[in-house]
Design a protein around this motif. Structure first.
Motif, mmCIF file in Angstrom:
data_model
loop_
_atom_site.group_PDB
_atom_site.id
_atom_site.type_symbol
_atom_site.label_atom_id
_atom_site.label_comp_id
_atom_site.label_asym_id
_atom_site.label_seq_id
_atom_site.Cartn_x
_atom_site.Cartn_y
_atom_site.Cartn_z
ATOM 1 N N ALA A 50 0.738 -1.316 -0.129
ATOM 2 C CA ALA A 50 -0.148 -0.009 -0.113
ATOM 3 C C ALA A 50 0.792 1.170 0.051
ATOM 4 O O ALA A 50 1.889 1.255 0.412
ATOM 5 N N ASP A 51 0.044 2.246 -0.312
ATOM 6 C CA ASP A 51 1.092 3.498 -0.292
ATOM 7 C C ASP A 51 1.531 4.029 0.930
ATOM 8 O O ASP A 51 2.573 5.046 0.959
ATOM 9 N N ALA A 52 0.991 3.743 2.210
ATOM 10 C CA ALA A 52 1.521 4.105 3.490
ATOM 11 C C ALA A 52 1.268 5.565 3.394
ATOM 12 O O ALA A 52 2.266 6.239 4.263
ATOM 13 N N ASP A 53 0.355 6.244 3.064
ATOM 14 C CA ASP A 53 0.222 7.632 3.337
ATOM 15 C C ASP A 53 -0.239 7.550 4.738
ATOM 16 O O ASP A 53 -1.369 6.853 5.252
ATOM 17 N N ILE A 54 0.275 8.570 5.609
ATOM 18 C CA ILE A 54 0.048 8.266 7.120
ATOM 19 C C ILE A 54 -0.072 9.604 7.496
ATOM 20 O O ILE A 54 0.418 10.781 7.271
ATOM 21 N N THR A 55 -1.078 9.809 8.435
ATOM 22 C CA THR A 55 -1.494 11.054 9.262
ATOM 23 C C THR A 55 -1.169 10.634 10.892
ATOM 24 O O THR A 55 -1.809 9.555 11.409
ATOM 25 N N ILE A 56 -0.322 11.311 11.469
ATOM 26 C CA ILE A 56 -0.015 11.098 12.963
ATOM 27 C C ILE A 56 -0.756 12.324 13.648
ATOM 28 O O ILE A 56 -0.502 13.542 13.367
ATOM 29 N N VAL A 57 -1.720 12.057 14.676
ATOM 30 C CA VAL A 57 -2.596 12.902 15.416
ATOM 31 C C VAL A 57 -2.270 12.523 16.826
ATOM 32 O O VAL A 57 -2.130 11.313 17.248
ATOM 33 N N ASP A 58 -2.566 13.637 17.445
ATOM 34 C CA ASP A 58 -2.544 13.677 19.169
ATOM 35 C C ASP A 58 -4.062 13.654 19.336
ATOM 36 O O ASP A 58 -4.527 14.747 19.272
ATOM 37 N N PRO A 59 -4.781 12.781 19.739
ATOM 38 C CA PRO A 59 -6.181 12.554 20.141
ATOM 39 C C PRO A 59 -6.546 13.553 21.060
ATOM 40 O O PRO A 59 -7.555 13.722 21.146
ATOM 41 N N LYS A 60 -5.552 13.746 21.909
ATOM 42 C CA LYS A 60 -6.015 14.441 23.355
ATOM 43 C C LYS A 60 -5.609 16.069 23.254
ATOM 44 O O LYS A 60 -6.126 16.761 24.283
ATOM 45 N N GLU A 61 -4.845 16.658 22.148
ATOM 46 C CA GLU A 61 -4.405 17.793 22.275
ATOM 47 C C GLU A 61 -5.553 18.694 22.144
ATOM 48 O O GLU A 61 -6.289 18.671 21.027
ATOM 49 N N LYS A 62 -5.794 19.773 23.001
ATOM 50 C CA LYS A 62 -6.906 20.543 22.742
ATOM 51 C C LYS A 62 -6.632 21.828 22.127
ATOM 52 O O LYS A 62 -5.543 22.283 22.340
ATOM 53 N N HIS A 63 -7.685 22.462 21.254
ATOM 54 C CA HIS A 63 -7.224 23.690 20.381
ATOM 55 C C HIS A 63 -8.749 24.365 20.308
ATOM 56 O O HIS A 63 -9.592 23.596 20.271
ATOM 57 N N ILE A 64 -8.638 25.504 19.983
ATOM 58 C CA ILE A 64 -9.793 26.078 19.438
ATOM 59 C C ILE A 64 -9.841 26.351 18.170
ATOM 60 O O ILE A 64 -8.666 26.838 17.487
ATOM 61 N N ILE A 65 -10.994 26.152 17.377
ATOM 62 C CA ILE A 65 -10.985 26.511 15.982
ATOM 63 C C ILE A 65 -11.014 27.734 15.590
ATOM 64 O O ILE A 65 -11.768 28.586 16.188
ATOM 65 N N SER A 66 -10.020 28.118 14.744
ATOM 66 C CA SER A 66 -9.817 29.423 14.589
ATOM 67 C C SER A 66 -9.642 29.712 12.973
ATOM 68 O O SER A 66 -9.082 28.951 12.254
ATOM 69 N N LYS A 67 -10.575 30.561 12.364
ATOM 70 C CA LYS A 67 -10.382 30.741 10.969
ATOM 71 C C LYS A 67 -8.986 31.165 10.621
ATOM 72 O O LYS A 67 -8.571 31.174 9.415
#
Length: 105
Positions: A50-67
């Motif tokens: 497979a292409d092994a396109d990967i996204t690494i996420v910190d599922p617990k990091e909090k942030h405010i959605i900002s435009k």
């Protein structure tokens, strides 16, 4: 309206965080299933070949959605100002890091 940039943190906050969905199901629905449905061979899987396109996420990091942080040309969203969990740290596409430390490179 912006959607893709807010999809993962909203799903992690509202569905996983409120125990309406398991994290493994989110991963399948946002990676494997779209590749399968669209017939994109080698996408959405980490199997050999497979292409092994990967996204690494910190599922617990909090942030405010900002435009101000949107990469898209669109900047309107009903979720601006909302606190969410889940931050993309790295994205690797075809062996090249396109997001590093949460910033588009």
């Amino acid at each position: 309206m912006i959607g893709l940039e807010t999809a993962l943190p909203l799903v992690l906050t509202c569905l996983v965080g409120e125990e309406k969905m398991k994290l493994r199901d989110v991963v399948a629905r946002l990676s494997y299933n779209p590749g399968r449905i669209l017939g994109l061979k080698g996408k959405g899987s980490l199997k050999p070949g497979a292409d092994a396109d990967i996204t690494i996420v910190d599922p617990k990091e909090k942030h405010i959605i900002s435009k101000d942080k949107f990469v898209s040309k669109s900047s309107n969203s009903p979720f601006v100002g909302r606190e969410v969990k889940g931050a993309v740290k790295y994205t690797i596409v075809k062996g090249r890091a396109v997001v590093k430390d949460g910033k588009l490179s």
